[in-house]
Design a protein around this motif. Structure first.
Motif, PDB file in Angstrom:
ATOM      1  N   UNK A 468       0.926  -1.239   0.006  1.00  0.00           N
ATOM      2  CA  UNK A 468       0.097   0.065   0.006  1.00  0.00           C
ATOM      3  C   UNK A 468       0.828   1.237   0.092  1.00  0.00           C
ATOM      4  N   UNK A 469       1.753   1.292   0.723  1.00  0.00           N
ATOM      5  CA  UNK A 469       2.917   2.431   0.480  1.00  0.00           C
ATOM      6  C   UNK A 469       3.521   2.614  -0.476  1.00  0.00           C
ATOM      7  N   UNK A 470       3.965   1.532  -0.991  1.00  0.00           N
ATOM      8  CA  UNK A 470       4.449   1.480  -2.439  1.00  0.00           C
ATOM      9  C   UNK A 470       3.387   2.230  -3.639  1.00  0.00           C
ATOM     10  N   UNK A 471       2.121   1.713  -3.472  1.00  0.00           N
ATOM     11  CA  UNK A 471       0.983   2.248  -4.247  1.00  0.00           C
ATOM     12  C   UNK A 471       0.831   3.784  -3.911  1.00  0.00           C
ATOM     13  N   UNK A 478       5.481   8.890  -8.869  1.00  0.00           N
ATOM     14  CA  UNK A 478       5.784   7.971 -10.072  1.00  0.00           C
ATOM     15  C   UNK A 478       6.769   6.820  -9.756  1.00  0.00           C
ATOM     16  N   UNK A 479       7.151   6.963  -8.413  1.00  0.00           N
ATOM     17  CA  UNK A 479       8.315   5.618  -8.133  1.00  0.00           C
ATOM     18  C   UNK A 479       7.940   5.351  -6.648  1.00  0.00           C
ATOM     19  N   UNK A 480       8.617   4.418  -5.973  1.00  0.00           N
ATOM     20  CA  UNK A 480       8.579   4.292  -4.680  1.00  0.00           C
ATOM     21  C   UNK A 480       9.872   3.778  -4.107  1.00  0.00           C
ATOM     22  N   UNK A 481      10.067   4.131  -2.629  1.00  0.00           N
ATOM     23  CA  UNK A 481      11.186   3.830  -2.057  1.00  0.00           C
ATOM     24  C   UNK A 481      11.572   2.429  -1.649  1.00  0.00           C
TER      25      UNK A 481
END
Length: 549
Positions: A468-471, A478-481
């Motif tokens: 969910x955090x990635x989403x 536009x990207x995630x950690x």
């Protein structure tokens, strides 16, 4: 008798059936008193799990759920589950031990101000400083916890107070009747609804408590008005009811918003802003709102009702139904609501028949869970990307058959919650959908389930990251950690914990795997690789919807 004996007798008088918890030295007298009582004590592996169990038990039964911990770290371990239960409106009583009164005034081993710590996450927090006060304190705590809106109350019992002698008796349980709305206000509501062209109902958590859903169903059937349900109001209307408009509450714009935009009057029934803030669905403050709830409306610039109906929901809806029966249903334009229902039915059907291998789409997983569960079976959802798919796609026939934590939204509830759900409804099948991040929050309660022989099924959606955090990050940036992690060998874990285990990598096999797990007597786990590429596909699609149908 000892004060601890009196305390237990007071709990028995209040109808307490079981307590979940982890005792410590400071609970010793209480635990010995409990031994000779009618109350069952369920030993858990972490206090947080105990709080989640008590919360779910209270939410499903409407009775007081009780959890116990010792002082210091026991009390702090409890607090997340307590806060979760309080904001999810579960009737919950929390009991903690404490060091002796003779050392509370100074720095002392494990002693901290637990009463003050619990005040922000409970309706009431109190320490027993005199044994003779126990009957009043227990009575007040249970009365407050079970009163609308239900929530948590906390009692601290110090070790030396528990051992003191006392001559007192339990008080009679207090369950006062709720006040009812004035008939004149109901007349105002009915006049407003008669004059409306396209009214809409938003049902919240309160709508599935205290018989309110039965009256809501009658209102919708008699008038044809459709109802959207928040995450915690699922089942207020049967999913097969043509007036059921399914779920509202996604963080981003979704199709239900189009039905809200088309409405000239919005009747909220048991709506709770902790779930879905009004700024999400009434951003331009254009909706004419009628508020029906046990309490007055929260002061919010995006939620300024034209009429507030305060009092028992079931009674207020019953009075409204009397007026519909007397005058007949008005003629409405509900075409936008019909379009919404058809659109969401199409959404649910998409990918429901997938036979992909290697990773399973969320839509397929939800469709299969709904297919294998009966109308009265209970599904619990954790917090994560899976929660959003359960909330949007899993629909219910009956109230309290889909439990989602959507007030405090703490991870870690479904596994311990499923254990308590089976206590609350022993003849009902119970399944939990969890992410691989969620289950590891309270994985130790697998041993509790095994020890108790809990007949529960846990479906793990595995993606090896906090999905969910990635989403959310991908939506915004536009990207995630880096949010990835490793998982245990699920088969080895289940073997060590004496659970039944199945891995299911193929969508075509999922229903059979779920049925096998549900038929297994005892705890069972099914693990699937989840295709969360669908998250951003959904986001991009919803970002393109028009303002109206």
């Amino acid at each position: 008798m000892k004060a601890s004996d009196l305390f237990v007798q007071c709990l028995e008088a209040e109808g307490v059936e079981r307590i979940y918890g982890v005792p410590g030295e400071e609970n010793a007298d209480f635990m010995k008193s409990l031994e000779g009582s009618s109350i069952e004590f369920i030993l858990t592996r972490n206090e947080q799990g105990a709080a989640f169990m008590a919360s779910v038990y209270g939410r499903l039964t409407g009775k007081i759920g009780v959890c116990l911990g010792t002082l210091g770290p026991g009390a702090t371990n409890l607090i997340t589950g307590v806060a979760d239960g309080n904001m999810d409106r579960s009737p919950l009583l929390v009991i903690t031990g404490q060091g002796a009164l003779t050392r509370q005034h100074k720095e002392s081993h494990q002693v901290m101000n637990v009463v003050a710590m619990y005040r922000p996450v409970t309706k009431w927090s109190c320490a027993v400083n005199a044994p003779s006060n126990i009957p009043e304190i227990v009575n007040k705590a249970v009365k407050l916890a079970t009163a609308e809106k239900p929530g948590a109350c906390h009692i601290e019992l110090a070790e030396d107070v528990a051992a003191m002698e006392v001559d007192a008796e339990p008080m009679r349980p207090a369950r006062p009747r709720r006040p009812v709305p004035d008939a004149c206000v109901i007349d105002e509501v009915w006049d407003k609804l008669k004059a409306a062209k396209s009214p809409l109902i938003i049902a919240g958590n309160g709508a599935i408590r205290t018989r309110a859903s039965a009256q809501l169903r009658t209102l919708c059937e008699a008038t044809g008005i459709g109802a959207l349900m928040t995450f915690m109001a699922k089942g207020a209307l049967d999913l097969d009811d043509p007036r059921c408009l399914f779920t509202v509450g996604m963080g981003q714009r979704d199709f239900p918003q189009l039905a809200i935009n088309a409405a000239d009057v919005v009747l909220t029934v048991g709506y709770d802003p902790v779930e879905y803030g009004p700024e999400k669905w009434n951003a331009d403050c254009g909706a004419e709102i009628i508020h029906m709830d046990f309490d007055p409306a929260e002061s919010d610039q995006f939620y300024q009702p034209a009429i507030e109906v305060v009092g028992d929901l079931a009674h207020g809806l019953s009075l409204l139904n009397d007026r519909v029966k007397r005058d007949g249903a008005p003629s409405y334009d509900l075409s936008a609501q019909a379009k919404l229902r058809n659109k969401m039915l199409a959404e649910f059907a998409e990918h429901a028949d997938d036979t992909t291998t290697g990773a399973i789409r969320p839509q397929k997983a939800i469709a299969d869970v709904r297919a294998v569960l009966d109308a009265g079976d209970i599904l619990l959802s954790g917090v994560g990307a899976h929660k959003m798919w359960v909330a949007r796609h899993y629909q219910s026939h009956e109230p309290n058959t889909c439990l989602i934590s959507n007030g405090f939204c703490s991870m870690g509830m479904p596994l311990p919650g499923a254990i308590a759900a089976k206590h609350a409804a022993p003849d009902t099948r119970v399944m939990a959908i969890v992410g691989d991040g969620d289950i590891m929050m309270n994985v130790q309660e697998m041993e509790t389930a095994s020890r108790l022989g809990s007949d529960i099924t846990v479906l793990v959606w595995e993606d090896k990251e906090y999905g969910l955090i990635a989403w959310k990050q991908e939506q915004e940036f536009g990207s995630h950690t880096d949010l990835s992690f490793n998982n245990p060998d699920w088969a080895a874990l289940c073997q060590a914990m004496d659970w039944h285990h199945q891995a299911c990598p193929d969508a075509a096999d999922l229903q059979d795997c779920l049925r096998t797990a549900l038929d297994h007597k005892g705890p069972a786990m099914v693990v699937i690789p989840i295709d969360y590429r669908e998250n951003m596909i959904l986001t991009e699609r919803l970002g393109k919807i028009d303002q109206t149908f």
